[in-house]
Scaffold this motif. Structure first.
Motif, PDB file in Angstrom:
ATOM      1  N   UNK A 149       0.841  -1.188   0.000  1.00 28.01           N
ATOM      2  CA  UNK A 149       0.000   0.000   0.000  1.00 28.01           C
ATOM      3  C   UNK A 149       0.879   1.243   0.000  1.00 28.01           C
ATOM      4  N   UNK A 150       0.436   2.306  -0.672  1.00 29.30           N
ATOM      5  CA  UNK A 150       1.218   3.550  -0.666  1.00 29.30           C
ATOM      6  C   UNK A 150       1.386   4.068   0.757  1.00 29.30           C
ATOM      7  N   UNK A 151       2.501   4.737   1.013  1.00 32.41           N
ATOM      8  CA  UNK A 151       2.721   5.332   2.329  1.00 32.41           C
ATOM      9  C   UNK A 151       1.660   6.387   2.594  1.00 32.41           C
ATOM     10  N   UNK A 152       1.027   6.303   3.759  1.00 31.26           N
ATOM     11  CA  UNK A 152       0.002   7.306   4.103  1.00 31.26           C
ATOM     12  C   UNK A 152      -0.062   7.403   5.624  1.00 31.26           C
ATOM     13  N   UNK A 153      -1.201   7.862   6.137  1.00 31.58           N
ATOM     14  CA  UNK A 153      -1.306   8.084   7.573  1.00 31.58           C
ATOM     15  C   UNK A 153      -1.736   6.842   8.344  1.00 31.58           C
ATOM     16  N   UNK A 154      -1.749   5.702   7.687  1.00 31.28           N
ATOM     17  CA  UNK A 154      -2.103   4.470   8.370  1.00 31.28           C
ATOM     18  C   UNK A 154      -3.586   4.190   8.434  1.00 31.28           C
ATOM     19  N   UNK A 155      -4.396   4.915   7.660  1.00 32.26           N
ATOM     20  CA  UNK A 155      -5.837   4.688   7.670  1.00 32.26           C
ATOM     21  C   UNK A 155      -6.224   3.364   7.030  1.00 32.26           C
ATOM     22  N   UNK A 156      -7.479   2.999   7.185  1.00 31.73           N
ATOM     23  CA  UNK A 156      -7.964   1.726   6.651  1.00 31.73           C
ATOM     24  C   UNK A 156      -8.246   1.815   5.158  1.00 31.73           C
ATOM     25  N   UNK A 157      -8.203   0.663   4.538  1.00 30.70           N
ATOM     26  CA  UNK A 157      -8.455   0.521   3.113  1.00 30.70           C
ATOM     27  C   UNK A 157      -9.553  -0.504   2.892  1.00 30.70           C
ATOM     28  N   UNK A 158     -10.128  -0.489   1.702  1.00 31.94           N
ATOM     29  CA  UNK A 158     -10.953  -1.607   1.267  1.00 31.94           C
ATOM     30  C   UNK A 158     -10.346  -2.159  -0.012  1.00 31.94           C
ATOM     31  N   UNK A 159     -10.424  -3.474  -0.155  1.00 31.83           N
ATOM     32  CA  UNK A 159      -9.860  -4.128  -1.319  1.00 31.83           C
ATOM     33  C   UNK A 159     -10.957  -4.676  -2.207  1.00 31.83           C
ATOM     34  N   UNK A 160     -10.791  -4.524  -3.518  1.00 33.57           N
ATOM     35  CA  UNK A 160     -11.774  -5.037  -4.468  1.00 33.57           C
ATOM     36  C   UNK A 160     -11.064  -5.721  -5.626  1.00 33.57           C
ATOM     37  N   UNK A 161     -11.670  -6.780  -6.132  1.00 30.37           N
ATOM     38  CA  UNK A 161     -11.165  -7.397  -7.336  1.00 30.37           C
ATOM     39  C   UNK A 161     -10.606  -8.792  -7.147  1.00 30.37           C
ATOM     40  N   UNK A 162     -10.503  -9.490  -8.261  1.00 35.65           N
ATOM     41  CA  UNK A 162     -10.127 -10.903  -8.257  1.00 35.65           C
ATOM     42  C   UNK A 162      -8.675 -11.147  -7.873  1.00 35.65           C
ATOM     43  N   UNK A 163      -7.852 -10.103  -7.855  1.00 34.84           N
ATOM     44  CA  UNK A 163      -6.482 -10.276  -7.412  1.00 34.84           C
ATOM     45  C   UNK A 163      -6.398 -10.721  -5.962  1.00 34.84           C
ATOM     46  N   UNK A 164      -7.439 -10.430  -5.187  1.00 35.47           N
ATOM     47  CA  UNK A 164      -7.448 -10.842  -3.779  1.00 35.47           C
ATOM     48  C   UNK A 164      -7.755 -12.327  -3.611  1.00 35.47           C
ATOM     49  N   UNK A 165      -8.235 -12.971  -4.674  1.00 36.08           N
ATOM     50  CA  UNK A 165      -8.479 -14.414  -4.620  1.00 36.08           C
ATOM     51  C   UNK A 165      -7.313 -15.195  -5.218  1.00 36.08           C
ATOM     52  N   UNK A 166      -6.393 -14.498  -5.893  1.00 31.57           N
ATOM     53  CA  UNK A 166      -5.263 -15.168  -6.534  1.00 31.57           C
ATOM     54  C   UNK A 166      -4.311 -15.727  -5.488  1.00 31.57           C
ATOM     55  N   UNK A 167      -3.596 -16.775  -5.876  1.00 33.59           N
ATOM     56  CA  UNK A 167      -2.585 -17.391  -4.994  1.00 33.59           C
ATOM     57  C   UNK A 167      -3.175 -17.705  -3.621  1.00 33.59           C
TER      58      UNK A 167
END
Length: 236
Positions: A149-167
């Motif tokens: 993840x890009x450097x930022x203030x440490x806030x939360x993210x949400x993830x979307x897409x089929x890359x999260x099911x890969x591997x």
């Protein structure tokens, strides 16, 4: 503003018609049927809305990254229709389209990923700003274990897409402490593409049809036998 949008970069095929803020869409998970469905769907949407092709202001296209065949098809469709009508094309990142479909109630920081096969994912980080998106980093193709993840203030993210099911979900496991939610089944939709493209058109970002180019992010479309053996060995 009247705009026709094609998104075929993944196993999902979708076409949308944007009419002054209102969007009509056809969407189906239809591997290998994109070429069969896209133009008939476009004609059907126009007929249902009572809009002639000549009334369109622009053609939008999901430029990739994604499946090579799907990205090439989307660009070809957009260019063909735009050239026939003498209209401009609005190319939009498919990862941005995917991010635009993320849950509005979730964190404004969004990591959009698409399974790129060959042990890699396409990844792009975005920040939702009102109804639009801002890219937080360059889009890349890389192994799930290398996504950061890009450097930022440490806030939360949400993830979307089929890359999260890969591997076997490696990416979601690695970043789970930063991800408030993950939708690993999410696919890009032409409705979201149309809205992003309408805003881009208003900003003057449309291009001549012949200047619309695909974003593959990588040049090779298949692994060599040696690379396949190395990949299999790495998964043991």
């Amino acid at each position: 503003m009247k705009l026709l949008a094609f998104e075929t970069a993944t196993e999902a095929c979708s076409v949308a018609l944007y009419l002054d803020g209102q969007v009509r869409e056809r969407f189906e998970i239809a591997p290998r049927r994109h070429a069969e469905l896209a133009l008939p769907w476009a004609d059907a949407l126009l007929a249902e809305a009572g809009v002639a092709r000549t009334q369109l202001d622009a053609i939008a296209v999901g430029r990739g990254p994604g499946a090579f065949t799907g990205v090439r098809l989307a660009i070809a469709l957009a260019q063909g229709v735009a050239l026939a009508l003498d209209r401009p094309v609005v190319p939009v990142s498919t990862l941005a389209v995917l991010a635009a479909g993320a849950a509005v109630a979730g964190p404004a920081r969004i990591l959009a990923t698409i399974d790129a096969r060959m042990g890699e994912v396409y990844a792009g980080a975005f920040l939702r700003e009102g109804d639009g998106l801002a890219a937080l980093d360059v889009e890349r193709v890389l192994a799930p274990g290398a996504v950061e993840l890009p450097a930022d203030d440490g806030g939360e993210w949400q993830g979307v897409g089929t890359g999260f099911a890969a591997a076997d979900g490696l990416l979601a496991q690695r970043l789970q402490s930063r991800l408030a939610a993950v939708d690993a089944a999410a696919l890009p939709r032409a409705a979201d593409l149309a809205r992003l493209a309408a805003a881009a058109f208003a900003r003057g970002e449309a291009v001549a049809a012949e200047r619309a180019e695909p974003a593959y992010l990588r040049d090779n479309v298949a692994l060599t036998l040696v690379e396949q053996q190395a990949l299999r060995a790495s998964r043991r």
